[in-house]
Design a protein around this motif. Structure first.
Motif, PDB file in Angstrom:
ATOM      1  N   ILE A  20      -7.655  14.241   4.520  1.00 25.54           N
ATOM      2  CA  ILE A  20      -6.044  13.886   5.009  1.00 25.54           C
ATOM      3  C   ILE A  20      -6.297  12.243   5.599  1.00 25.54           C
ATOM      4  N   HIS A  21      -7.530  11.757   5.368  1.00 25.49           N
ATOM      5  CA  HIS A  21      -7.713  10.341   5.653  1.00 25.49           C
ATOM      6  C   HIS A  21      -6.838   9.506   4.654  1.00 25.49           C
ATOM      7  N   ARG A  22      -6.825   9.842   3.404  1.00 24.33           N
ATOM      8  CA  ARG A  22      -5.831   9.107   2.524  1.00 24.33           C
ATOM      9  C   ARG A  22      -4.648   9.149   2.536  1.00 24.33           C
ATOM     10  N   GLN A  23      -3.793   9.865   3.817  1.00 21.45           N
ATOM     11  CA  GLN A  23      -2.705   9.961   4.066  1.00 21.45           C
ATOM     12  C   GLN A  23      -2.263   8.681   5.123  1.00 21.45           C
ATOM     13  N   ILE A  24      -3.426   8.351   5.691  1.00 17.66           N
ATOM     14  CA  ILE A  24      -2.941   7.070   6.510  1.00 17.66           C
ATOM     15  C   ILE A  24      -2.266   5.782   5.661  1.00 17.66           C
ATOM     16  N   ARG A  25      -1.091   5.372   6.332  1.00 18.72           N
ATOM     17  CA  ARG A  25      -0.532   4.747   5.250  1.00 18.72           C
ATOM     18  C   ARG A  25      -0.556   3.225   5.577  1.00 18.72           C
ATOM     19  N   GLU A  26      -0.054   2.310   4.766  1.00 16.74           N
ATOM     20  CA  GLU A  26       0.172   0.965   4.807  1.00 16.74           C
ATOM     21  C   GLU A  26       1.440   0.494   3.996  1.00 16.74           C
ATOM     22  N   ASP A  27       2.180  -0.641   4.458  1.00 17.02           N
ATOM     23  CA  ASP A  27       3.283  -1.083   3.739  1.00 17.02           C
ATOM     24  C   ASP A  27       2.628  -2.158   2.729  1.00 17.02           C
ATOM     25  N   VAL A  28       2.968  -2.311   1.567  1.00 17.62           N
ATOM     26  CA  VAL A  28       2.879  -3.144   0.753  1.00 17.62           C
ATOM     27  C   VAL A  28       4.104  -3.786   0.214  1.00 17.62           C
ATOM     28  N   SER A  29       4.575  -5.210   0.379  1.00 23.64           N
ATOM     29  CA  SER A  29       5.816  -5.862  -0.290  1.00 23.64           C
ATOM     30  C   SER A  29       5.321  -6.857  -1.368  1.00 23.64           C
ATOM     31  N   MET A  30       5.855  -6.588  -2.352  1.00 22.50           N
ATOM     32  CA  MET A  30       5.644  -7.481  -3.637  1.00 22.50           C
ATOM     33  C   MET A  30       6.520  -8.536  -3.556  1.00 22.50           C
ATOM     34  N   THR A  31       5.729  -9.845  -3.931  1.00 15.85           N
ATOM     35  CA  THR A  31       6.751 -10.945  -3.925  1.00 15.85           C
ATOM     36  C   THR A  31       6.393 -11.277  -5.447  1.00 15.85           C
ATOM     37  N   TYR A  32       7.856 -11.749  -6.301  1.00 11.22           N
ATOM     38  CA  TYR A  32       7.529 -12.264  -7.407  1.00 11.22           C
ATOM     39  C   TYR A  32       8.254 -13.388  -7.618  1.00 11.22           C
ATOM     40  N   ARG A  33       7.487 -14.589  -7.648  1.00 13.71           N
ATOM     41  CA  ARG A  33       8.221 -15.917  -7.395  1.00 13.71           C
ATOM     42  C   ARG A  33       6.922 -16.782  -7.741  1.00 13.71           C
ATOM     43  N   GLU A  34       7.611 -18.305  -7.969  1.00 15.04           N
ATOM     44  CA  GLU A  34       6.559 -19.264  -8.122  1.00 15.04           C
ATOM     45  C   GLU A  34       5.796 -19.421  -6.920  1.00 15.04           C
ATOM     46  N   PRO A  35       4.654 -20.005  -6.936  1.00 12.66           N
ATOM     47  CA  PRO A  35       3.956 -19.936  -5.481  1.00 12.66           C
ATOM     48  C   PRO A  35       4.487 -21.267  -4.678  1.00 12.66           C
TER      49      PRO A  35
END
Length: 1017
Positions: free
Chosen positions: A987-1002
């Motif tokens: 069940i520990h693997r169900q603990i969530r995180e939000d990951v937002s991806m950014t595709y742009r020049e640095p």
């Protein structure tokens, strides 16, 4: 000679873009050609422009197919013929009307039948197309008698042998089959490429009359089209004069409501705008928008008007927008000027719950024949390319997943993968399917099928077959009707306050929505979780760095967070100048004169137009090109180049140095990606402020509404945490107190049944409806008698604690449920008065471990409610520093224990980095920075609590912890599986995180920005 040409708009069939198709025709010496894509007219307008650019006569039509079978080719004699074929395709797409094997009675169309589908009788406008490879059949008597009606049919679908293979791949994708399983019927013939006219004439040398007839037929065809004529609905009333009169009356009525009777500046601005609106023939555009808003207001719906139209005082007086252009000194020329050919943008937002109501009104009010959504061409994207192409080559799912998720350089190097890569690369930018523009609606004067066939996507509103760029090119301007969850949150909060406290909040009152003391305090410290547009970590950090304690600064913040400003480094410079207004000077007097409010930094789109005009000496026409370039609609950089030479030449004439000119243009150019106009930022800022006011004074009502609108930057768990921090007593779902959505009773927040991931929506609604009709559930047995339900669903409700009112432990309830469902007969359900008592069993006492509820909650709703994540750790250590003390530790190393909320992937020149958002044991938020070097050894390991070692960096009042080391902290084993070691950590693997991806020049670093802080001579 080519009366049947396909572009790649013949989806998953043609292999040539419009540009390449015309280029090939030109290279082959053609002087005329017909674009006949399969069941679509998507490319005809671009085709006309390309042909005329190279001196080829454009003719257009449609290849009509049914279930892959070619029925006939319709070639338009003139533009009105397009309407005829559009009509039959629209009826097929939208009304499920069968396409007939033979063509209907067309007036302005030549019909060409293939030899595989010749009707018994040919009408006067009908011909038979014969291919080169079919000429041998003409010796047969049944074909010989038709030679006098024959024309040359030489279809064009591809260019090279490689593209023929690509065509086959596209056909296999379309049929969802292996390349090897395609039949001849599924693909085009190998001869479908351009030949020279001499080669075709030679092939037909025994039948020269067929060639002559083909040329004669094409000579009778033309494609005349006036791109400049506006195709939108011309008048709201019956005439332009009546429109002008009505708009003037409405504007002056609104002027009195907004400004009173003696506001000369406002009156002059209204007069100026009305004159320009009249001259540009935009009255009907304003009146139709006003009409939609009027209908919305009559239903009591809340809207937000934004876009460049919000720069207009007329739109403010009409109630389309709520932004006063005088208060914010909004630049009229950004909104309208006499060089502008297209109407201003009105982006109108409604709550996501109400948008369909507005759309239905527009379609009913203006007629279904005249209204449609803009289309969009959904292109093959990286993931879909490798999945689709890999599939037709027969690769297994595991390999497809690998290809789709890894960069090309990491793909396995075998022969098949190389083939997939080769043809996958060729598919980039190919349209794969047509879809619906998210908000753009077209309302035309003529029936919309005069210009396009319509399609009916699953959402249920018809779409045109071209995108908004083509719509604009041909003179069809869109109305943007959008939806968002932020407005839904505001609406629901106001309604909930009325219900719980009996207080009617007028959220549009500007003393609440623009300037309120306590709200300003929250704003300055970035306490904005849940609030529209200002809750993301980046935005909260910006608010704190600016100590943003007023509406005007919030307007600027709403724009400088955009990529256009941040990308150029101007965001960082703005923060510096805002905090140190005495430590810089304007590098040229024009910047001081026109950009003083933003410290000489271009923040809004109109700032760029002002600098181009007053510093660079560009004309308003060039300024309009700049405006379009900054709208971020696909062609921005290319458009921007058109004015660059003018700018440099004009600056030279004005005596500006090369260095000064280059720096000013560098700043202008940085806006070509995407930025806001000031009115747009102001509209967003009002809505953000309204959200925050409600959060400040009615936090529980506000957070419940955020949860129910499923909206925002974060997952539901974060908003539930925020509600708890605001004094809410969070209750897990209960069959007697919970609704489908989350509800508030006093300070008790009952989570909605909708949050139970395994509970069917139908059953969740049924539980609530039955309770409303026949009263509360008195026991588990009573519930089972009333709700048709299986053991799996009962188990979900028991383990989330929905039967806790019975006072029985969950284990005991589960045993009872199993016994009841074995004995209970479905036909007895609902017989409440004469119900037979179920035999009672005495159960032994079943003990539960202390933390079992928390693990049930993680399993069923994704996070613990009864306990905090920190309670479930094996360690009692909680870190040496808490968030409340971070500002004291600038440049010092700290050790913190924190729960991961979200992380954002950000590209840098050295590789990927992340910004993390966390809460400490007190529930307070903080942010972290993870650079590529530390991530190599100390990467994220999924959701949960981490021990962090890092250095605190306080940047203008805002602390960030730069992480050097981190480790995920182990949680206690799941006590429900004390006797099953293998399942104790599932069940520990169900603990969530939000990951937002950014595709742009640095984004540039501080030392790379180089924005001058001194006057440049």
């Amino acid at each position: 000679m080519f009366l049947n040409c396909h572009s790649f708009h013949s989806l998953r069939y043609g292999t040539l873009s419009i540009e390449e198709l015309v280029k090939q025709a030109y290279a082959s010496g053609s002087t005329e050609m017909v674009l006949t894509d399969i069941n679509t007219v998507t490319g005809i307008y671009d085709f006309k422009k390309e042909c005329e650019r190279v001196g080829i006569k454009p003719i257009v039509g449609v290849e009509v197919r049914k279930e892959g079978k070619l029925l006939y080719i319709a070639v338009a004699k003139e533009f009105s013929g397009i309407r005829e074929v559009n009509t039959i395709i629209t009826q097929h797409n939208c009304d499920d009307k069968e396409l007939s094997e033979t063509a209907p009675e067309f007036e302005n169309i030549f019909v060409v039948y293939p030899m595989s589908n010749i009707p018994e009788v040919l009408k006067e406008n009908e011909r038979v197309g014969v291919r080169i490879e079919e000429l041998n059949f003409l010796i047969r008597p049944e074909y010989r008698k038709l030679i006098s009606r024959m024309v040359v049919l030489h279809p064009v679908t591809f260019r090279t042998g490689e593209e023929y293979k690509l065509h086959k791949i596209l056909r296999a994708i379309d049929h969802n089959t292996l390349l090897s399983k395609l039949t001849k019927r599924d693909i085009c013939r190998e001869s479908e490429y351009f030949m020279t006219e001499k080669e075709i004439a030679k092939a037909f040398e025994r039948y020269p009359e067929i060639v002559t007839r083909t040329k004669a037929m094409l000579a009778q065809c033309s494609f005349e089209f006036d791109f400049k004529k506006v195709k939108n609905k011309q008048f709201y009333t019956k005439s332009k004069a009546d429109d002008v009169k009505l708009l003037r009356r409405l504007a002056y009525s609104g002027l009195e409501k907004r400004y009173g009777t003696h506001h000369e500046m406002a009156r002059l601005r209204v007069e100026k705008e009305l004159k320009v609106i009249d001259e540009l023939n935009f009255c009907s555009y304003f009146l139709i928008t006003w009409d939609i808003i009027r209908y919305s207001n009559s239903l009591g719906l809340m809207h937000v008007g934004r876009g460049s139209g919000a720069n207009s005082i007329v739109s403010y007086c009409l109630g389309i927008t709520d932004i006063c252009p005088l208060e914010l000194d909004l630049y009229f020329e950004r909104f309208l000027n006499l060089n502008r050919k297209s109407p201003p943008d009105f982006d109108i937002d409604w709550s996501w719950q109400n948008r369909d109501t507005i759309l239905e009104y527009v379609f009913d009010r203006y007629g279904k024949d005249h209204v449609a959504f803009c289309g969009t061409n959904v292109e093959f994207k990286y993931r879909s390319i490798f999945r689709e192409v890999g599939k037709v080559f027969g690769l297994p799912k595991e390999e497809l997943d690998d290809l789709a998720t890894k960069p090309m350089e990491d793909h396995e190097r075998n022969k098949v993968v190389r083939m997939v890569q080769k043809y996958g690369k060729l598919l980039e930018k190919f349209p794969n399917q047509r879809s619906m523009h998210s908000c753009g609606i077209l309302i035309s004067e003529e029936p919309i099928t005069s210009y396009t066939a319509l399609e009916m996507p699953p959402k249920g509103f018809p779409i045109v077959q071209f995108d908004m760029n083509v719509a604009e090119d041909i003179g069809l301007e869109k109305f943007d009707i959008l939806s968002q969850r932020g407005l839904g949150t505001i609406n629901d909060t106001v309604a909930l306050i009325k219900k719980t406290k009996g207080i009617a909040v007028d959220i549009r009152d500007t003393s609440l929505s623009k300037d309120e003391e306590k709200t300003n305090e929250y704003l300055a410290i970035g306490r904005t979780i849940g609030c529209f547009y200002i809750e993301s970590p980046a935005m909260r950090g910006l608010l704190r760095r600016l100590k943003c304690d007023n509406y005007r600064t919030l307007v600027a913040a709403s724009s400088i967070i955009r990529p256009g400003v941040a990308q150029s480094g101007m965001m960082r410079e703005y923060i510096f100048r805002h905090n140190h207004p005495d430590q810089f000077e304007y590098f040229h007097p024009v910047f001081e004169e026109h950009l003083k409010e933003t410290y000489g930094i271009m923040v809004y789109q109109e700032d760029v137009i002002k600098i181009a005009q007053y510093f660079g000496g560009l004309s308003l026409a060039d300024g309009d090109i700049l405006r379009r370039a900054m709208s971020g609609k696909g062609r921005s950089i290319k458009k921007l180049q058109q004015v660059k030479d003018n700018f440099f030449a004009s600056c030279k004439e004005k005596g500006h140095s090369e260095l000064l000119t280059a720096e000013a243009y560098r700043q202008i150019e940085s806006f070509a990606g995407y930025s806001f106009c000031k009115a747009h930022s102001a509209s967003y800022a009002v809505e953000s402020y309204q959200s925050l006011y409600l959060k400040v004074y009615y936090p529980l009502e506000f957070m419940v509404s955020v949860i129910n609108n499923q909206g925002g930057f974060y997952r539901t768990e974060v908003y539930i945490h925020e509600a708890k921090m605001s004094g809410g007593n969070i209750q897990v779902p209960c069959i007697n107190n919970s609704e489908y959505q989350t509800t508030l009773k006093g300070t008790d927040i009952y989570l909605g049944l909708m949050l139970l991931e395994g509970l069917e929506t139908r059953i969740a609604h049924g539980i609530v409806e039955e309770r409303k009709t026949n009263g509360v559930y008195t026991s588990l047995e009573n519930f089972i008698r009333r709700i048709p339900i299986g053991i799996e669903t009962i188990q979900i409700l028991i383990f989330i604690g929905a039967f806790r009112f019975t006072g029985k432990p969950k284990n005991e309830l589960l045993v009872e449920a199993r016994v009841l469902l074995v004995n209970f007969k479905p036909e007895n359900r609902g017989l409440m008065l004469i119900e037979e008592p179920v035999q009672e069993f005495k159960l032994p006492e079943l003990k539960r471990e202390h933390f079992e509820d928390a693990f049930d909650e993680i399993e069923l709703i994704g996070f613990p409610v009864s306990y905090s994540p920190f309670d479930l750790l094996q360690t009692r250590y909680r870190g040496s520093v808490l968030v409340k003390d971070l500002l004291k530790f600038h440049k010092q190393q700290v050790k913190m224990l924190a729960y991961l909320i979200s992380r954002k992937h950000v590209p840098t020149k050295k590789g990927t980095m992340y910004f993390g958002t966390w809460i400490d044991v007190n529930g307070d938020y903080f942010d972290s920075a993870h650079f590529p070097d530390s991530l190599k050894q100390y990467d994220f390991q999924g959701g949960g609590c981490y021990l962090l070692l890092g250095t605190v960096e306080v940047d203008f009042h805002f602390p960030t912890v730069t992480i050097h080391k981190m480790a995920k902290m182990p949680m206690i084993p799941d006590p429900r599986y004390a006797y099953d070691k293998e399942k104790q950590y599932d069940i520990h693997r169900q603990i969530r995180e939000d990951v937002s991806m950014t595709y742009r020049e640095p984004y540039p670093q501080a030392h790379e920005i180089g924005l001058p802080r001194h006057k440049i001579q």
